[in-house]
Design a protein around this motif. Structure first.
Motif, PDB file in Angstrom:
ATOM      1  N   PHE A 186       8.014   3.836  -0.205  1.00 14.94           N
ATOM      2  CA  PHE A 186       7.244   3.365  -1.358  1.00 14.94           C
ATOM      3  C   PHE A 186       6.544   4.496  -2.091  1.00 14.94           C
ATOM      4  O   PHE A 186       6.084   4.318  -3.206  1.00 14.94           O
ATOM      5  N   VAL A 214       9.909  -5.895  -2.916  1.00 18.15           N
ATOM      6  CA  VAL A 214       9.187  -6.601  -1.845  1.00 18.15           C
ATOM      7  C   VAL A 214       9.245  -8.110  -2.085  1.00 18.15           C
ATOM      8  O   VAL A 214       8.372  -8.684  -2.724  1.00 18.15           O
ATOM      9  N   PHE A 217       5.994  -9.699   1.411  1.00 20.93           N
ATOM     10  CA  PHE A 217       5.241  -8.519   1.853  1.00 20.93           C
ATOM     11  C   PHE A 217       5.119  -8.431   3.373  1.00 20.93           C
ATOM     12  O   PHE A 217       5.339  -7.358   3.957  1.00 20.93           O
ATOM     13  N   THR A 220       8.387  -7.345   4.876  1.00 17.99           N
ATOM     14  CA  THR A 220       8.689  -5.951   4.548  1.00 17.99           C
ATOM     15  C   THR A 220       7.821  -5.021   5.393  1.00 17.99           C
ATOM     16  O   THR A 220       8.295  -4.005   5.902  1.00 17.99           O
ATOM     17  N   ALA A 221       6.533  -5.376   5.548  1.00 19.49           N
ATOM     18  CA  ALA A 221       5.618  -4.535   6.327  1.00 19.49           C
ATOM     19  C   ALA A 221       6.082  -4.455   7.776  1.00 19.49           C
ATOM     20  O   ALA A 221       6.065  -3.383   8.396  1.00 19.49           O
ATOM     21  N   ALA A 224       9.200  -2.336   7.890  1.00 20.49           N
ATOM     22  CA  ALA A 224       8.855  -0.930   7.646  1.00 20.49           C
ATOM     23  C   ALA A 224       8.338  -0.276   8.924  1.00 20.49           C
ATOM     24  O   ALA A 224       8.683   0.863   9.245  1.00 20.49           O
ATOM     25  N   THR A 230       6.323   4.103   5.838  1.00 20.25           N
ATOM     26  CA  THR A 230       4.898   3.743   5.738  1.00 20.25           C
ATOM     27  C   THR A 230       4.637   2.783   4.589  1.00 20.25           C
ATOM     28  O   THR A 230       5.307   2.832   3.558  1.00 20.25           O
ATOM     29  N   ILE A 231       3.665   1.925   4.818  1.00 21.07           N
ATOM     30  CA  ILE A 231       3.201   1.033   3.749  1.00 21.07           C
ATOM     31  C   ILE A 231       1.900   1.646   3.252  1.00 21.07           C
ATOM     32  O   ILE A 231       0.888   1.613   3.957  1.00 21.07           O
ATOM     33  N   LEU A 235      -0.323  -0.258  -1.757  1.00 21.10           N
ATOM     34  CA  LEU A 235       0.683  -1.322  -1.827  1.00 21.10           C
ATOM     35  C   LEU A 235       0.147  -2.587  -1.154  1.00 21.10           C
ATOM     36  O   LEU A 235       0.263  -3.693  -1.694  1.00 21.10           O
ATOM     37  N   ALA A 236      -0.463  -2.394   0.023  1.00 22.93           N
ATOM     38  CA  ALA A 236      -1.045  -3.540   0.727  1.00 22.93           C
ATOM     39  C   ALA A 236      -2.098  -4.212  -0.164  1.00 22.93           C
ATOM     40  O   ALA A 236      -2.176  -5.438  -0.242  1.00 22.93           O
TER      41      ALA A 236
END
Ligand code: FAD
Length: 304
Positions: A186, A214, A217, A220-221, A224, A230-231, A235-236
């Motif tokens: 990302f 995404v 989310f 995806t997290a 990942a 890394t997130i 983005l979070a």
């Protein structure tokens, strides 16, 4: 900061090339969804559409059936993923020959995750290929395939250092790979740093950034985390508080992926690979923003 009116992403982008990744469907309903996505995205004339190979070869027949249908029913060149986990050389060679006989000329060659899942210790099948480099050599012995491999801008979870990943990529090219597609990321700085290191190491093939819109989310997290991507906190934060608001989540997902893709293009990238999750809408919208257009409605055209 001065405004720069010369952004490449705003210039019409006639030289942007895309490719799309799908997974093979498990049910009739999923097959309908996949073909709706393929039919929607094919007119954008992707360089290729790739179909993944389930962990441990679990989708062997479905991956084959999907690429064979793409060969039969569209003008798009499919790429079939292949891993060498939990299979003998003879079994893998039979899959490779099956792809060739179905008209497939492009393989995404991967070692695959350990049988125990990401994080477990990888052990090659006693009569199998040792890893991706060995697999590439095996594919080349069967037929003259175009071979794509993976690359990990944030380091593969099993690599001690990023340099080890660059060395692994170099070994795969020396074995016969002609392009790499990256794990998703990302923060574009990871990608540019990795490309710089790879170029310094003598890696000259295209390293195509993999972009994941995404769609979900939380999913995806979690993916990942297993994949070593890394997130970023920003983005979070963008998806914070939206668990019960799918409409806003979709708008944010589109804007996040578009922002990432446009920044890559502004910084000289012309090839992009999208992890579609078998859904066309977000990817179609981003490609539209990048300047890609269908030449004529409902034409299943391929890139020249
Ligand atoms: P490899 O290139 O084999 O490398 C893994 C790590 O092992 C390296 O980073 C390095 O540390 C070490 N290594 C390997 N070879 C050498 C060498 N010669 N010298 C030094 N170190 C070495 N998985 C699936 O099951 N099915 C799929 O369809 C699939 N598609 C994918 C598509 C893409 C674009 C990507 C990025 C990943 C995909 N994966 C898929 C996931 C992949 O299988 C896992 O990440 C797996 O753990 C590693 O396989 P690999 O071929 O990517 O890695």
């Amino acid at each position: 900061m001065a405004y720069d009116p010369t952004r490449a992403s705003r210039s019409g982008a006639s030289d942007i090339k895309v490719s799309f990744e799908f997974f093979p469907p498990r049910t009739t309903e999923m097959e309908t969804q996949l073909w709706e996505a393929i039919t929607r995205l094919a007119p954008l004339r992707p360089k290729f559409m790739s179909i993944t190979y389930g962990a441990g070869g679990s989708t062997r027949e479905r991956t084959h059936a999907t690429v064979a249908r793409i060969v039969k029913e569209t003008l798009i060149r499919p790429a079939a993923h292949l891993t060498c986990v939990a299979a003998s050389r003879a079994e893998i060679d039979a899959v490779i020959r099956g792809y060739w006989n179905a008209g497939v000329r492009h393989i995404v060659a991967l070692r695959g995750d350990p049988v125990g899942g990401p994080g477990a210790r990888y052990e090659a099948h006693p009569e199998g290929y040792a890893g991706s480099t060995d697999l590439i050599a095996g594919i080349r012995r069967v037929a003259d395939f175009d071979i794509t491999v993976s690359a990990y801008p944030e380091r593969h979870p099993e690599s001690a250092t990023l340099d080890q990943d660059v060395d692994a990529l170099k070994a795969k090219i020396d074995a016969g790979a002609s392009r790499a597609v990256t794990q998703f990321f990302f923060d574009n700085a990871h990608y540019f740093r990795f490309v710089e290191k790879a170029r310094a190491r003598g890696v000259a093939i295209p390293i195509i950034p993999g972009i994941v819109p995404v769609q979900n989310f939380k999913q995806t997290a979690s993916f990942a985390q297993r994949a070593g991507a890394t997130i970023p906190a920003w983005l979070a934060r963008r998806f914070e508080g939206l668990d019960d608001d799918p409409a806003t989540r979709r708008l944010i997902a589109a804007s996040v992926a578009a922002e990432q893709a446009l920044d890559l293009v502004d910084n000289g990238v012309s090839d992009l690979h999208f992890y579609t999750m078998n859904k066309a809408d977000l990817v179609f919208a981003i490609c539209h923003m990048l300047g890609l257009r269908a030449p004529a409605p409902a034409t299943m055209g391929a890139a020249a």
